[in-house]
Design an enzyme around this catalytic site. Structure first.
Site, short mmCIF file in Angstrom:
data_model
loop_
_atom_site.label_atom_id
_atom_site.label_comp_id
_atom_site.label_asym_id
_atom_site.label_seq_id
_atom_site.Cartn_x
_atom_site.Cartn_y
_atom_site.Cartn_z
N ASN A 1 1.29 -3.57 7.86
CA ASN A 1 2.26 -4.41 7.16
C ASN A 1 3.23 -3.60 6.30
O ASN A 1 4.36 -4.02 6.06
CB ASN A 1 1.54 -5.44 6.28
N ALA B 1 0.80 -1.23 0.00
CA ALA B 1 0.00 0.00 0.00
C ALA B 1 0.83 1.27 0.00
O ALA B 1 0.30 2.36 0.24
CB ALA B 1 -0.94 0.00 1.20
N HIS C 1 -0.56 7.02 4.16
CA HIS C 1 0.79 6.70 4.61
C HIS C 1 1.73 7.82 4.20
O HIS C 1 1.82 8.16 3.02
CB HIS C 1 1.27 5.38 4.00
#
Length: 268
Positions: free
Chosen positions: A190, A123, A218
């Site tokens: 993760n 991601a 993120h």
């Protein structure tokens, strides 16, 4: 190829194979709830695919590549054994690989069997640059992740002293090292493990819960001798599992496409 885990990401991969977007031959699907695999297999009219609830069944199908799309626990339980058989593995629950004992075992098995482990970018973006920068040394890696509070396990939030009902604005719920973060939030963070493995540096992690957040965000800072990198990724949550970004599933599908097909490769 075989897939362990018929949840949100596994479903995207199966659909990509069924549609011919990823040209891999699927020989087995495995999940402890094997009815999930049966349902997906029927939905896409897959033929000749073994439906399994245990690893022995999957291995009997003789895959040349196994994709783990289940959980960090699945990585610990199944990946070393699959590698021992000389079968390459794609690991999606990469947070498990920050366990020093497990990664040491996996590296030992890989050395003996010559099987390989592949990890998609997931991601986040920019791992090519991070790996390149690691050659001259990286001084600092920071990951700041923001997700809707509904994405987090409520029991974990309570253990951290977070009053879920009273979180009305963006709130810091964790600050610390990556190795601890992946244990506390195995379904949410993760990406930090992929960042740690690419950089060779354990990132510092800040996790925020925001009841108004519509995306999984993120923000990455990497500082080294050759460059300073700033990355921000705003991901749409997967419709089946808001803890997972849709980009993570697409990243895994793209890696499979690369492994199963020959063509021009872009990126380092």
């Amino acid at each position: 190829m075989a897939i362990i885990g018929c949840g949100a990401i596994g479903s995207v991969l199966i659909e990509a194979i069924a549609r011919g977007v990823v040209k891999c031959k699927l020989v087995a699907l495995m999940d402890i709830a094997s009815e999930k695999c049966s349902s997906i297999s029927s939905m896409h009219s897959l033929e000749g695919v073994a439906i399994c609830s245990d690893l022995d069944c999957l291995l009997k199908a003789s895959p040349t590549l196994v994709v783990e799309a289940a959980s960090q626990e699945a990585v610990k339980m199944y990946v070393p054994r699959v590698l021992e058989m000389g079968i390459d593995v794609v690991v999606l629950s990469v947070g498990a690989l920050l366990d020093e004992k497990l990664i040491s075992e996996i590296r030992k098995v890989m050395g003996l069997s010559k099987a390989r482990v592949y990890i998609p970018s997931g991601a986040i973006a920019g791992l090519d640059a991070v790996k390149a920068l690691s050659l001259t040394g990286i001084d600092r890696v920071v990951l700041k992740t923001t997700k809707n509070i509904r994405s987090f396990d409520r029991n974990t939030l309570r253990k951290l002293g977070v009053d879920v009902e009273n979180v009305k604005t963006k709130t810091l719920i964790y600050s610390g090292k990556a190795s601890e973060a992946v244990k506390l939030f195995p379904a949410n963070i993760n990406v930090v493990a992929a960042l740690a493995l690419a950089s060779g540096v354990e990132p510092n992690v800040e996790i925020y819960a925001d009841p108004m957040a519509m995306h999984n965000i993120h923000e990455i800072i990497v500082e080294g001798k050759a460059s300073k990198i700033f990355i921000r990724v705003e991901n749409v949550p997967h419709t089946q599992n808001p803890r997972t970004s849709y980009l993570a599933a697409l990243s895994a599908a793209t890696l499979l496409k690369k492994l199963c097909e020959e063509g021009v490769e872009v990126g380092t």
